[in-house]
Design a protein around this motif. Structure first.
Motif, PDB file in Angstrom:
ATOM      1  N   UNK A  31       0.848  -1.191   0.000  1.00 49.93           N
ATOM      2  CA  UNK A  31       0.000   0.000   0.000  1.00 49.93           C
ATOM      3  C   UNK A  31       0.883   1.240   0.000  1.00 49.93           C
ATOM      4  N   UNK A  32       0.491   2.269  -0.727  1.00 55.13           N
ATOM      5  CA  UNK A  32       1.312   3.484  -0.749  1.00 55.13           C
ATOM      6  C   UNK A  32       1.366   4.151   0.624  1.00 55.13           C
ATOM      7  N   UNK A  33       2.559   4.574   1.025  1.00 57.19           N
ATOM      8  CA  UNK A  33       2.740   5.217   2.329  1.00 57.19           C
ATOM      9  C   UNK A  33       1.955   6.512   2.427  1.00 57.19           C
ATOM     10  N   UNK A  34       1.818   7.223   1.326  1.00 59.89           N
ATOM     11  CA  UNK A  34       1.108   8.503   1.323  1.00 59.89           C
ATOM     12  C   UNK A  34      -0.265   8.362   0.671  1.00 59.89           C
ATOM     13  N   UNK A  35      -0.846   7.169   0.798  1.00 58.90           N
ATOM     14  CA  UNK A  35      -2.085   6.876   0.101  1.00 58.90           C
ATOM     15  C   UNK A  35      -3.340   7.431   0.727  1.00 58.90           C
ATOM     16  N   UNK A  36      -3.218   8.145   1.816  1.00 58.02           N
ATOM     17  CA  UNK A  36      -4.409   8.653   2.483  1.00 58.02           C
ATOM     18  C   UNK A  36      -5.141   7.511   3.172  1.00 58.02           C
ATOM     19  N   UNK A  37      -6.333   7.778   3.611  1.00 60.40           N
ATOM     20  CA  UNK A  37      -7.149   6.778   4.287  1.00 60.40           C
ATOM     21  C   UNK A  37      -7.896   5.972   3.235  1.00 60.40           C
ATOM     22  N   UNK A  38      -7.433   4.767   2.976  1.00 55.01           N
ATOM     23  CA  UNK A  38      -8.025   3.933   1.930  1.00 55.01           C
ATOM     24  C   UNK A  38      -9.413   3.427   2.287  1.00 55.01           C
ATOM     25  N   UNK A  39      -9.881   3.668   3.525  1.00 46.66           N
ATOM     26  CA  UNK A  39     -11.231   3.270   3.889  1.00 46.66           C
ATOM     27  C   UNK A  39     -12.236   4.386   3.621  1.00 46.66           C
ATOM     28  N   UNK A  40     -11.761   5.538   3.180  1.00 50.62           N
ATOM     29  CA  UNK A  40     -12.665   6.628   2.819  1.00 50.62           C
ATOM     30  C   UNK A  40     -13.212   6.380   1.414  1.00 50.62           C
ATOM     31  N   UNK A  41     -14.502   6.638   1.195  1.00 44.30           N
ATOM     32  CA  UNK A  41     -15.071   6.415  -0.140  1.00 44.30           C
ATOM     33  C   UNK A  41     -14.313   7.199  -1.210  1.00 44.30           C
ATOM     34  N   UNK A  42     -14.141   6.550  -2.339  1.00 42.18           N
ATOM     35  CA  UNK A  42     -13.554   7.117  -3.565  1.00 42.18           C
ATOM     36  C   UNK A  42     -12.053   7.345  -3.481  1.00 42.18           C
ATOM     37  N   UNK A  43     -11.369   6.834  -2.448  1.00 40.49           N
ATOM     38  CA  UNK A  43      -9.910   6.886  -2.395  1.00 40.49           C
ATOM     39  C   UNK A  43      -9.406   5.571  -2.972  1.00 40.49           C
ATOM     40  N   UNK A  44      -8.681   5.625  -4.063  1.00 39.23           N
ATOM     41  CA  UNK A  44      -8.158   4.422  -4.708  1.00 39.23           C
ATOM     42  C   UNK A  44      -6.825   4.715  -5.374  1.00 39.23           C
ATOM     43  N   UNK A  45      -6.039   3.667  -5.524  1.00 37.00           N
ATOM     44  CA  UNK A  45      -4.770   3.762  -6.246  1.00 37.00           C
ATOM     45  C   UNK A  45      -4.738   2.738  -7.362  1.00 37.00           C
ATOM     46  N   UNK A  46      -5.884   2.105  -7.631  1.00 33.20           N
ATOM     47  CA  UNK A  46      -5.964   1.104  -8.682  1.00 33.20           C
ATOM     48  C   UNK A  46      -6.570   1.740  -9.928  1.00 33.20           C
ATOM     49  N   UNK A  47      -5.934   1.564 -11.069  1.00 32.16           N
ATOM     50  CA  UNK A  47      -6.529   2.069 -12.309  1.00 32.16           C
ATOM     51  C   UNK A  47      -7.918   1.453 -12.502  1.00 32.16           C
ATOM     52  N   UNK A  48      -8.898   2.294 -12.688  1.00 34.27           N
ATOM     53  CA  UNK A  48     -10.263   1.818 -12.872  1.00 34.27           C
ATOM     54  C   UNK A  48     -10.977   1.468 -11.587  1.00 34.27           C
TER      55      UNK A  48
END
Length: 97
Positions: A31-48
């Protein structure tokens, strides 16, 4: 090209003090270290990706008295997360309210 990169997923279910813990660990990029809170809606690092998967899992866990623990990336790659829920009584019947 050589052999495809072998990916591994380890899934474990264990009882811990009245709780059921389902942990998932993989050998992916982490998981990206600076990825923000991945449990928040609409936060993603996956294409699509929609960014709704982990938000929905966390909401369901919380609604049942549990939690989702996103353990960030492992030192040697991959990621670890755990879904923690209250365990059902050992007799196998439905929980009484």
């Amino acid at each position: 090209h050589g052999q495809p990169d072998p990916r591994r997923v380890l899934v474990r279910l264990e009882a811990q003090g009245g709780r059921a813990v389902l942990s998932v660990k993989d050998s992916g990029p982490g998981l990206p270290a600076d990825g923000g809170d991945l449990t928040q809606p609409y936060v993603t690092h996956k294409p699509g990706g929609t960014g709704l998967g982990l938000a929905i899992v966390q909401k369901i866990a919380q609604d049942h008295g549990g939690a989702l623990d996103l353990g960030r990336s492992e030192r040697l790659g991959g990621a670890r997360m755990a879904l923690v829920l209250p365990a059902l009584p050992a007799h196998g019947g439905a929980a009484q309210k």
